[in-house]
Design an enzyme around this catalytic site. Structure first.
Site, PDB file in Angstrom:
ATOM      1  N   GLY A  47       0.833  -1.192   0.000  1.00 27.07           N
ATOM      2  CA  GLY A  47       0.000   0.000   0.000  1.00 27.07           C
ATOM      3  C   GLY A  47       0.868   1.243   0.000  1.00 27.07           C
ATOM      4  N   GLN A  52       3.035   9.996   1.103  1.00 30.40           N
ATOM      5  CA  GLN A  52       4.320   9.304   1.244  1.00 30.40           C
ATOM      6  C   GLN A  52       5.297   9.643   0.123  1.00 30.40           C
ATOM      7  OE1 GLN A  52       2.353   5.275   2.091  1.00 30.40           O
ATOM      8  NE2 GLN A  52       4.228   5.172   3.289  1.00 30.40           N
ATOM      9  N   CYS A 108       5.470  -0.117   7.409  1.00 25.31           N
ATOM     10  CA  CYS A 108       5.147   1.018   6.549  1.00 25.31           C
ATOM     11  C   CYS A 108       6.398   1.397   5.761  1.00 25.31           C
ATOM     12  CB  CYS A 108       4.703   2.191   7.412  1.00 25.31           C
ATOM     13  SG  CYS A 108       4.267   3.659   6.483  1.00 25.31           S
ATOM     14  N   LEU A 109       6.216   1.708   4.481  1.00 26.10           N
ATOM     15  CA  LEU A 109       7.370   2.082   3.654  1.00 26.10           C
ATOM     16  C   LEU A 109       8.033   3.358   4.161  1.00 26.10           C
ATOM     17  CD1 LEU A 109       5.928   1.314   0.094  1.00 26.10           C
ATOM     18  CD2 LEU A 109       7.549  -0.050   1.417  1.00 26.10           C
ATOM     19  N   HIS A 150      -4.811   1.545   7.580  1.00 25.03           N
ATOM     20  CA  HIS A 150      -3.423   2.026   7.648  1.00 25.03           C
ATOM     21  C   HIS A 150      -3.188   3.109   6.586  1.00 25.03           C
ATOM     22  CE1 HIS A 150       1.092   1.322   8.004  1.00 25.03           C
ATOM     23  NE2 HIS A 150       0.978   2.035   6.888  1.00 25.03           N
ATOM     24  N   GLU A 151      -3.590   2.819   5.347  1.00 29.05           N
ATOM     25  CA  GLU A 151      -3.352   3.781   4.257  1.00 29.05           C
ATOM     26  C   GLU A 151      -4.117   5.081   4.472  1.00 29.05           C
ATOM     27  OE1 GLU A 151      -0.896   3.419   2.433  1.00 29.05           O
ATOM     28  OE2 GLU A 151      -0.659   1.353   3.083  1.00 29.05           O
ATOM     29  N   HIS A 154      -2.773   7.684   6.759  1.00 29.60           N
ATOM     30  CA  HIS A 154      -1.762   8.564   6.145  1.00 29.60           C
ATOM     31  C   HIS A 154      -2.397   9.859   5.645  1.00 29.60           C
ATOM     32  CE1 HIS A 154       1.967   6.297   6.103  1.00 29.60           C
ATOM     33  NE2 HIS A 154       1.367   5.219   5.649  1.00 29.60           N
TER      34      HIS A 154
END
Ligand code: NI
Length: 182
Positions: A47, A52, A108-109, A150-151, A154
């Site tokens: 994701g 991000q 998370c990235l 989660h996404e 953000h």
């Protein structure tokens, strides 16, 4: 193909509340989504939210197939691409979240190499727009429900580390600063 730089926690843009997308059918948004997809698959991740890559707009993408498919299979041949199931979520809104919760290990990235168990509602009902500007409503559960929460966090400037204790969060912050500021 444009793989963009992924912002690393802590970062001011990651902490901002993102703006709604005014024109989901525009070329600008299509290009942004393409860049996001290139960046997510390159990472690789399941994701990615627009903030991000430094764009404070309410768009996220996911590919949970990427996780449940061959990608996590130890026997998977790295030369064979896992099947893709790219989903695009524009101006997403939860209409309902279950009282029942479940715990998944999240990463998370934007917070590389940190994985923690996070408790969230097990099921959600979501409304969103696609790239044609069409509105959808659907229920999700399990890993998909977690990935979406989660996404979309953000988009409100929230990261999974914000659910950790202040002490743990401080340790993560230190780790990221050490690794990325030197
Ligand atoms: Ni994330």
């Amino acid at each position: 193909m444009a793989v963009r730089e992924i912002l690393i926690y802590p970062d001011d843009i990651l902490a901002m509340v993102a703006k709604p997308v005014a024109n989901p059918t525009s070329d600008e948004i299509k290009t942004l989504v393409q860049d996001m997809a290139d960046t997510m698959y390159d990472a690789p991740g399941v994701g990615l939210a627009a903030p991000q890559i430094g764009v404070s707009l309410r768009i996220a993408i996911t590919d949970t197939q990427w996780r449940s498919g061959r990608y996590e299979d130890n026997n998977h041949d790295k030369n064979i691409e896992p099947e893709k199931d790219l989903r695009v979520w524009i101006n997403p809104e939860f209409l309902w979240c279950s009282d029942e919760t479940s715990v998944f290990e999240e990463g998370c990235l934007s917070v590389p190499e940190v994985y923690e168990n996070i408790e969230r509602p097990s099921a959600v009902r979501l409304r969103w727009l696609d790239l044609d500007g069409e509105q959808h409503e659907q229920d999700f559960e399990g890993f998909e429900a977690v990935a979406l929460q989660h996404e979309f966090d953000h988009l409100d400037g929230k990261l999974f580390v914000d659910y950790l204790s202040p002490l743990k969060r401080k340790m993560v912050r230190k780790k990221m600063m050490k690794r990325y500021k030197s």
